[in-house]
Scaffold this motif. Structure first.
Motif, PDB file in Angstrom:
ATOM      1  N   ASN A 143     100.132 -58.899  -3.494  1.00 13.45           N
ATOM      2  CA  ASN A 143     100.825 -59.040  -4.399  1.00 13.45           C
ATOM      3  C   ASN A 143     100.628 -58.683  -5.939  1.00 13.45           C
ATOM      4  N   CYS A 198      98.364 -60.815  -8.088  1.00 17.41           N
ATOM      5  CA  CYS A 198      97.146 -61.778  -7.006  1.00 17.41           C
ATOM      6  C   CYS A 198      95.545 -61.810  -7.258  1.00 17.41           C
ATOM      7  N   CYS A 201      93.405 -65.293   1.446  1.00 15.90           N
ATOM      8  CA  CYS A 201      95.066 -65.510   1.030  1.00 15.90           C
ATOM      9  C   CYS A 201      95.036 -67.211   1.299  1.00 15.90           C
ATOM     10  N   GLN A 202      95.627 -67.800  -0.367  1.00 25.03           N
ATOM     11  CA  GLN A 202      96.220 -68.868  -0.463  1.00 25.03           C
ATOM     12  C   GLN A 202      97.648 -69.326   0.582  1.00 25.03           C
ATOM     13  N   CYS A 248     100.145 -68.466  -1.173  1.00 23.19           N
ATOM     14  CA  CYS A 248     101.510 -68.979  -2.290  1.00 23.19           C
ATOM     15  C   CYS A 248     102.499 -68.233  -1.536  1.00 23.19           C
ATOM     16  N   GLY A 249     102.911 -66.827  -0.845  1.00 21.75           N
ATOM     17  CA  GLY A 249     104.310 -66.292  -0.466  1.00 21.75           C
ATOM     18  C   GLY A 249     104.810 -65.179  -1.621  1.00 21.75           C
ATOM     19  N   CYS A 258     103.605 -62.479  -1.921  1.00 24.74           N
ATOM     20  CA  CYS A 258     104.176 -61.081  -1.136  1.00 24.74           C
ATOM     21  C   CYS A 258     103.606 -61.752   0.863  1.00 24.74           C
TER      22      CYS A 258
HETATM   23  S1  SF4 Z   1     100.925 -64.478  -0.382  1.00 29.15           S
HETATM   24 FE1  SF4 Z   1      99.856 -65.262  -2.585  1.00 29.15          FE
HETATM   25  S2  SF4 Z   1      98.044 -65.487  -1.953  1.00 29.15           S
HETATM   26 FE2  SF4 Z   1      98.502 -64.783  -0.562  1.00 29.15          FE
HETATM   27  S3  SF4 Z   1      98.216 -62.635  -1.072  1.00 29.15           S
HETATM   28 FE3  SF4 Z   1     100.553 -62.683  -1.020  1.00 29.15          FE
HETATM   29  S4  SF4 Z   1      99.962 -62.946  -3.638  1.00 29.15           S
HETATM   30 FE4  SF4 Z   1      97.758 -63.432  -2.685  1.00 29.15          FE
END
Ligand code: SF4
Length: 257
Positions: free
Chosen positions: A141, A144, A155-156, A158-159, A161
């Protein structure tokens, strides 16, 4: 089914190239044959045998490629065929495509499909921990702030991307995963990970150069989707990535998730 026309572009260009080459070889045989006779009576025969061997090699190579594609299984030398397609035929096909008005992008897509087909036709399967999923940075994303190129596991989840889903997929199959911002970083990741096989996601240009650079490592290339235009918030069909992983795994090593 939607892949069939893409492969046909490459095969069509290949047949067209062969016809032109056969015609040139005929001229190459016919024109000097009279002159050679004047130098030595046996020279035309030696010349004819050499050119016949060349035509035989071209024909058998082309037929082997077509039959491997039609059967979907390795007949023999699929590894070598992949090298010939990657290193020799592809640059030719770009040129021929330009001559007959097929766009570079279409030839690249066709090459990726053909390469995937040849890789899949080989029955050698990869060990889980030696398979690498290589992703482009543009799949993250755009907003991000987390740096995932050094370690994708930052990566946290968050969903926002598909990085989250792709990490979960890699963890489920216990395969390696990395994100590259470009060709240089991708090459470094490959040198460090020493993968036996790669599932690569990228655009046409990056995939074709990546497949060429990585040879002889087998690569299954998956084109990214670009709903927001190139290089920003791109997407990938997770099902295609899963299928590519399974195509590489040893049947007894495959884990159902
Ligand atoms: S899933 Fe969320 S935390 Fe992980 S890379 Fe994508 S935007 Fe960033």
């Amino acid at each position: 089914m939607d892949h069939q026309p893409k492969k046909r572009i490459f095969i069509g260009l290949l047949v067209f190239t062969c016809l032109i080459l056969f015609f040139l070889i005929f001229l190459l045989w016919y024109v000097p044959i009279v002159g050679l006779k004047n130098i030595h009576p046996s020279l035309p025969l030696i010349f004819s045998v050499t050119l016949s061997a060349l035509v035989f090699l071209m024909l058998s190579g082309g037929l082997l490629l077509v039959f491997t594609i039609l059967r979907g299984k390795d007949i023999f030398f699929s590894y070598k065929l992949r090298g010939i397609v990657t290193k020799i035929l592809f640059p030719f096909m770009i040129l021929m495509g330009r001559l007959v008005g097929v766009s570079k992008e279409k030839v690249q897509q066709s090459f990726i499909e053909l390469n995937n087909h040849l890789v899949r036709s080989n029955t050698h399967r990869t060990r889980l921990n030696r398979l690498l999923i290589l992703l482009p940075h543009c799949i993250q994303n755009f907003d991000c702030q987390i740096k995932i190129t050094a370690n994708v596991k930052n990566c946290q989840g968050c969903g926002k991307c598909e990085i989250k889903d792709l990490i979960e997929l890699a963890d489920a199959y216990r395969v390696n995963i990395a994100v590259a911002t470009g060709g240089t970083l991708a090459r470094r990741i490959i040198v460090e990970n020493k993968p036996e096989a790669i599932v690569a996601v990228a655009c046409e240009l990056d995939l074709t150069s990546g497949i060429q650079d990585s040879y002889p490592i087998p690569v299954i290339g998956i084109l990214n989707e670009r709903p927001n235009g190139p290089c920003i918030n791109t997407k990938v069909d997770i099902g295609k990535v899963r299928n590519a992983i399974l195509d590489f795994l040893e049947p007894q090593g495959a884990i159902k998730v």
